[in-house]
Design an enzyme around this catalytic site. Structure first.
Site, PDB file in Angstrom:
ATOM      1  N   TRP A  99       0.840  -1.211   0.000  1.00 35.22           N
ATOM      2  CA  TRP A  99       0.000   0.000   0.000  1.00 35.22           C
ATOM      3  C   TRP A  99       0.863   1.244   0.000  1.00 35.22           C
ATOM      4  CZ3 TRP A  99      -4.404  -1.171  -1.783  1.00 35.22           C
ATOM      5  CH2 TRP A  99      -5.055  -2.348  -1.406  1.00 35.22           C
ATOM      6  N   ASP A 166      -1.284   6.880   6.271  1.00 36.10           N
ATOM      7  CA  ASP A 166      -2.336   5.926   5.943  1.00 36.10           C
ATOM      8  C   ASP A 166      -2.475   5.026   7.174  1.00 36.10           C
ATOM      9  OD1 ASP A 166      -3.921   3.847   5.069  1.00 36.10           O
ATOM     10  OD2 ASP A 166      -2.699   3.350   3.307  1.00 36.10           O
ATOM     11  N   LYS A 190     -11.471  -1.962   7.721  1.00 38.02           N
ATOM     12  CA  LYS A 190     -10.608  -2.791   8.557  1.00 38.02           C
ATOM     13  C   LYS A 190     -11.051  -2.711  10.018  1.00 38.02           C
ATOM     14  CE  LYS A 190      -8.247  -3.298   4.757  1.00 38.02           C
ATOM     15  NZ  LYS A 190      -7.297  -2.352   4.225  1.00 38.02           N
TER      16      LYS A 190
END
Ligand SMILES: *Cc1c(COP(=O)(O)O)cnc(C)c1O
Length: 356
Positions: A99, A166, A190
């Site tokens: 990511w 992030d 999540k």
């Protein structure tokens, strides 16, 4: 049989969230309408949006000067929105996983990107340390928890330039000093709610400093000004997220959940370290994620991988297959995962060891 949900995302939500969301689908805030069919401009939904924003501020102790917004597009859209809104010439990225790497690549569309350090050559099995961040960069971007590889940056880095993070897979799992950050973003799926909404915490005074024109929908200021109601927000996903935040507050907030999360992670890592069949993919304790716990079969037991997967499935374990780029197993132990599920997985690993 009860399923133990270890999926990495979308992932387990509190039963409280599921039950209240079902009720909201039938009758949202006693409006006589479903949350799926009510106007986002109704007084009931405006109250829901405002309460969800307040809960984020309260739970994370968001200081004055910061705004909380909810947008669609996932964390992946933030990979582009961050550089579009913050970067004039140069930005700096710490490459700690897939990511992080995607965020870094996206930033290149907007200017020069300095990769200050990368653990890519070791398949991202550690968090680089002792790197130098160029002081003339417009911001420094980190990924606090690397969902795929199971590493986590547990200390807020001390840098003089605006810090962007992030936090998709560890937001609300632990206290964070928000004042150290310029922007924090996280996809909901999540630790917060169903897919479809992204929470963004932004320090207002870092905005408005770039020279490029920014499309209205991609400008953070648009959504701050309209309190996340510039266009139709993801009504259902925001409502569900509100339920999770209420649950978390009831439970005692991020400090209380952190204690439980650390207990769950310790229980599972201890078993991985002890059990002769398994080895952890992250060797350094300090770098081990509290949210995504990755392990593989020890070399001499490689042929037991598929049999263990089958055995675990027969015991009600779901979602423990490792990401294709790591292999082996990954157990995600997000906020909503009960301690009992970790105990059940540990028992399963022990039982399988005794059979082999
Ligand atoms: C899941 C995840 C993403 C991607 O989120 P989307 O909402 O699917 O765009 C980005 N970063 C991290 C750390 C993630 O865990």
């Amino acid at each position: 049989m009860k399923k133990h949900n270890f999926y990495a995302g979308p992932s387990i939500l509190p039963q409280y969230t599921i039950d209240n969301t079902i009720e909201g689908i039938r009758n949202f805030a006693n409006s006589g309408l479903s949350v799926l069919e009510i106007s986002h401009r109704s007084k009931e939904f405006i109250a829901c949006m405002n309460d969800t924003i307040s809960l984020v501020k309260e739970l994370l102790e968001v200081p004055a000067g910061y705004q909380v917004i909810f947008l669609g597009g996932g964390a992946s859209l933030q990979f582009a929105m961050v550089p579009m809104n913050l970067m004039n010439k140069k930005s700096a990225y710490l490459n700690t996983g897939e990511w992080a790497n995607k965020a870094l690549k996206e930033a290149k569309t907007f200017g020069e990107v300095v990769e200050v350090a990368s653990s890519k050559e070791k398949n991202y099995n550690y968090i680089p340390k002792n790197y130098v961040v160029p002081s003339d960069a417009d911001y420094f971007h980190i990924t606090t928890n690397n969902t795929i590889f199971g590493t986590q940056l547990k200390k807020d880095p001390d840098v003089s330039l605006p810090l962007v993070a992030d936090m998709s897979s560890d937001i609300f799992s632990r206290p964070v000093d928000i004042s150290k950050y310029a922007i924090i973003y996280a996809g909901a799926q999540k630790n917060l709610g169903p897919a479809g909404v992204t929470v963004i915490i932004v320090k207002e005074d870092v905005l408005g400093k770039v020279s490029r024109p920014i499309p209205t929908m991609l400008d953070y200021r648009t959504h701050i000004k309209s309190e996340s109601m510039f266009n139709t927000p993801p009504v259902f996903a925001v409502f569900a997220a509100q339920q999770t935040l209420k649950w978390l507050k009831e439970l005692g907030g991020v400090k209380a959940i952190q204690k439980i999360n650390l207990e769950k992670a310790k229980m599972l890592y201890d078993e991985i370290d002890r059990n002769k069949l398994f080895v952890p993919t992250i060797k350094d304790q300090e770098d081990r994620s509290v949210m995504n716990i990755c392990f593989v079969m020890a070399d001499e037991y490689k042929e037991l991988e598929a049999p263990f997967a089958d055995f675990a499935k027969s015991k009600g374990m779901t979602g423990i297959a490792g990401h294709r780029s790591v292999g082996g197993f990954r157990a995600s132990t997000y906020n909503a995962l009960p301690v009992e599920s970790v105990k059940a997985l540990v028992d399963t690993m022990r039982e399988f060891e005794s059979m082999n």
